[in-house]
Design a protein around this motif. Structure first.
Motif: not given
Length: 526
Positions: A279, A331, A486
């Motif tokens: 991220r 993630l 996501h």
């Protein structure tokens, strides 16, 4: 400014793609050029330039999305006279992605210089996985066969929301046309390098299975020039596995990628290997990227950021990136199913010796013909006429096959001791049924053709040149490749396929699935 220009030359060395990239960035030496070369944030980043990544690049570029394509491999030039790549008969390090010893069927294990070569051979436990490592991905190293899976097996494997009628009516034709796939013309088929193809067809027909022409992305005009002797023989000599130096293949560097760069919204940066995904600090995604020179030396490691990330690194490397991102906590909320459902598409090879017929002085590379067996053997099987580089008149015929294997699947897992993602649970019995189907096919063709015998030639260990699955559509993603949970993260490559293409070489299905996905993503604005 000299360093910036030198860096740009390393990013885009040689050929039409380089010229298009230069046009996108503007004239060298100015401030706009320097800023463009130095940029590390883009609205969208596409990891990989294979079938899925090239489609994503083109359709994003056409939609006006500021897009960067990061490709770990080199952009290889073509030459009408020079042997750009190595081959089974001219072994060198350009053939392999960072190997110190050559490793390929029929090739002596000679020392080679490790470098960013065109083919990665990953020696997983009980299975070798083969995949392209170049601008254009697998399209540089495949044999061009472009066929659609039969309806019955597509519908048996893929989620119900993916309509075969929709694919047959729209996406397969679109992908076929965009890839430039056509069947082998009669004059090429009748030429001496394709004696083996005609012989294979006769053997099939005698057994009661008349083959049909296979779609192919070879450029028949280049093959005609080879036959005339006006360019160096490549495809007609059997070169394919490590590329055709004279541009005899319509690889993605001749189809989707130039169109993407010509939109003016897409940049391509070769020799940029994405090593980690996480991220971004301000949203979106951040990538750790190693930039190399053509010898494979690391020039630097940089962080790239984007709002939209399209992971199209090919099945092996998409699984490596995303499974590692989940297990290292970069993630952590990636789907638990990610990494599972891997399959090798039932890849099999057989070699037959023709005692009474001669297959010609050389065996041309393009696949001329195919036949699909729905229910005859242990698994549904597609047989394709193949070739042997180096046969040089030897009485051998090669068949390549893919089977519809609906059950044999493996899992990619993160090894914390080594920090690597590996295929953890593949066993030899997972290819047993596809091998049984191939042996039964071979026996039937041999029984119908006196003078044929089976030859005990094969790859050193079980292999696949068609790794598929691990981020399966409808399981880890929605039907357009959006990764569950996501926002802005997409998977668009062979890892979407459910471990098997459904009785076909997967390139057409990957391209068609990517076309469908990008059409929906662009229309929905994400």
């Amino acid at each position: 400014m000299r360093l910036v220009r030198r860096r740009f030359a390393g990013l885009c060395s040689g050929g039409a793609l380089a010229a298009l990239t230069a046009a996108t960035l503007g004239a060298g030496g100015g401030r706009a050029f320097a800023r463009a070369v130095a940029r590390t944030h883009f609205r969208a980043v596409v990891i990989g330039s294979g079938f899925g990544g090239s489609v994503a690049a083109l359709r994003l570029g056409e939609a006006g999305v500021d897009t960067l394509v990061l490709e770990r491999g080199r952009q290889w030039p073509t030459s009408p006279t020079e042997a750009v790549f190595g081959s089974q008969e001219r072994v060198d390090g350009r053939m392999f992605w960072f190997r110190s010893v050559a490793y390929w069927p029929g090739v002596l294990p000679l020392p080679v210089r490790p470098q960013p070569g065109v083919m990665e051979v990953s020696n997983e436990a009980h299975l070798d996985i083969l995949c392209g490592a170049a601008v254009g991905g697998g399209s540089v190293v495949y044999t061009g066969a472009t066929v659609a899976p039969p309806r019955r097996w597509f519908e048996a494997l893929y989620p119900r929301g993916l309509s075969y009628d929709e694919f047959a009516g729209r996406w397969f034709p679109l992908a076929t046309a965009a890839l430039g796939a056509t069947t082998m013309p009669r004059d090429v088929y009748d030429s001496p390098p394709f004696t083996h193809s005609r012989l294979w067809d006769r053997h099939m027909t005698r057994a009661g299975y008349p083959p049909v022409p296979a779609g192919s992305t070879f450029d028949w005009d280049v093959l005609r020039a080879e036959l005339r002797g006006t360019v160096r023989a490549s495809a007609t000599a059997g070169e394919s596995d490590f590329g055709c130096s004279n541009g005899a293949k319509k690889s993605l560097t001749r189809t989707y990628l130039p169109r993407a760069l010509a939109t003016g919204h897409v940049q391509l940066r070769p020799l940029h290997e994405v090593r980690a995904v996480r991220r971004g600090r301000r949203g979106g995604y951040a990538l750790e990227v190693r930039r190399m020179d053509t010898a494979g030396r690391t020039l630097d490691v940089e962080e790239y950021t984007c709002d939209l990330l399209f992971v199209s690194a090919g099945t092996l490397n998409t699984n490596r990136l995303l499974v590692a991102a989940r297990e290292r906590g970069d993630l952590p909320d990636l789907p638990a199913a990610l990494g599972s459902g891997f399959g090798g598409n039932g890849d099999q090879v057989s070699v037959r010796t023709a005692l009474t017929d001669r297959p010609g002085p050389a065996q041309g590379a393009p696949c001329a013909s195919t036949y699909f067996f729905h229910d005859r053997f242990a698994q549904p099987l597609r047989a394709e006429s193949w070739q042997l580089l180096g046969a040089h008149g030897l009485p051998v015929l090669v068949t390549f096959a893919v089977t519809v294997d609906r059950g044999s699947r493996g899992t990619f897992r993160y090894d914390r001791g080594t920090g690597r993602v590996v295929l953890a649970d593949w066993t030899p019995d997972k290819q047993r049924e596809s091998a049984r189907a191939m042996h039964a096919y071979d026996a039937e063709i041999i029984a119908a053709n006196p003078g044929l015998v089976s030859a005990a030639l094969g790859y050193p260990v079980p292999f696949t040149g068609h790794p598929l699955g691990g981020c399966t559509v409808g399981r880890c993603t929605d039907l357009e490749g959006r990764v569950a949970g996501h926002r802005g993260l997409y998977v668009v490559d062979g890892s979407l396929l459910p471990g098997n293409a459904g009785g076909a070489n997967p390139s057409l299905t990957i391209t068609a699935l990517a076309e469908r996905a990008l059409a929906h993503i662009v229309a929905a604005g994400g």
